[in-house]
Write a protein that holds these residues in place. Sequence first.
Motif, short mmCIF file in Angstrom:
data_model
loop_
_atom_site.label_atom_id
_atom_site.label_comp_id
_atom_site.label_asym_id
_atom_site.label_seq_id
_atom_site.Cartn_x
_atom_site.Cartn_y
_atom_site.Cartn_z
N ALA A 105 21.55 -30.10 12.77
CA ALA A 105 22.74 -30.92 12.48
C ALA A 105 23.30 -30.63 11.09
O ALA A 105 23.69 -31.53 10.36
CB ALA A 105 22.42 -32.41 12.64
N GLY A 106 23.31 -29.35 10.74
CA GLY A 106 23.90 -28.96 9.47
C GLY A 106 22.97 -29.05 8.27
O GLY A 106 23.38 -28.70 7.16
N HIS A 107 21.73 -29.49 8.48
CA HIS A 107 20.79 -29.61 7.36
C HIS A 107 20.05 -28.29 7.20
O HIS A 107 19.29 -27.87 8.07
CB HIS A 107 19.81 -30.75 7.62
N ASN A 108 20.26 -27.64 6.05
CA ASN A 108 19.68 -26.32 5.84
C ASN A 108 18.16 -26.34 5.74
O ASN A 108 17.49 -25.36 6.09
CB ASN A 108 20.27 -25.67 4.60
N GLY A 109 17.58 -27.44 5.25
CA GLY A 109 16.13 -27.54 5.20
C GLY A 109 15.53 -27.57 6.59
O GLY A 109 14.56 -26.86 6.88
N ALA A 110 16.12 -28.37 7.48
CA ALA A 110 15.64 -28.43 8.87
C ALA A 110 15.84 -27.08 9.56
O ALA A 110 14.98 -26.63 10.32
CB ALA A 110 16.37 -29.54 9.63
N ARG A 111 16.96 -26.42 9.28
CA ARG A 111 17.20 -25.10 9.88
C ARG A 111 16.13 -24.10 9.44
O ARG A 111 15.63 -23.31 10.25
CB ARG A 111 18.59 -24.61 9.47
N SER A 112 15.76 -24.14 8.17
CA SER A 112 14.73 -23.24 7.65
C SER A 112 13.38 -23.50 8.30
O SER A 112 12.64 -22.57 8.65
CB SER A 112 14.63 -23.40 6.12
N ILE A 113 13.04 -24.78 8.49
CA ILE A 113 11.76 -25.13 9.11
C ILE A 113 11.75 -24.70 10.58
O ILE A 113 10.76 -24.15 11.07
CB ILE A 113 11.49 -26.63 8.95
N ASN A 114 12.86 -24.94 11.30
CA ASN A 114 12.93 -24.50 12.69
C ASN A 114 12.69 -23.00 12.81
O ASN A 114 11.97 -22.54 13.70
CB ASN A 114 14.31 -24.83 13.28
N ALA A 115 13.28 -22.24 11.89
CA ALA A 115 13.14 -20.78 11.95
C ALA A 115 11.71 -20.35 11.61
O ALA A 115 11.15 -19.46 12.26
CB ALA A 115 14.13 -20.13 10.99
#
Length: 198
Positions: free
Chosen positions: A115-125
């Motif tokens: 949802a646009g949160h770069n921290g969550a995106r980094s963790i998902n990756a």
Amino acid sequence: MTTAEDRWLIAGLGNPTRWFAGTRHNAGFLVVDRLAERHGARFRRHGLRSRVAEIEIGGRQVVLAKPQLFINLSGRPVAALLRRHGIPVDRLLVVQDDLDFPFGVARLKRGGGPAGHNGARSINAALRTRDYLRLRFGLGRPPKGTTVGSFVLAAFTPEEQQTLPTLLDRCADAVETLVTAGLGRAQSELNGAGAPRR
């Protein structure tokens, strides 16, 4: 003997260094700070680019972590901590700020997109999965004419600071309930407060 099912990693997201202390984007740091304070623990530097404190909740070992890379690089230290401590992904809770909920509202859920949160995106990756738990601390939307970046990197307003201790306690309560009584109970307690569930 402590098994993997008895261990948790609670990772609060934020930006390191004193320049970002107390800013809205560091709401995750503030929640894990409150948990450490409650349990008389102190954070120490960890070789995996994090500051870590270890506590016990209901007989379960809980690792509190504040990744010390900038928030959009949180995935690497979180993944490394899971491996080092032998904690499964389903015992990971990430605490993050969230623009989709108004200030004063927090939500617990499993999975979901960044949802646009770069921290969550980094963790998902880094984990190659979204199947971990997230506690989203509502910030609300920036006022008209204010960019998202300047909003999340600014301090809470004086009015918000008056309410902030209560909100941090509510989030800390939810984490303790999650560890001792499970997601359903924690959700009913936390998600029932504030604005309607989204």
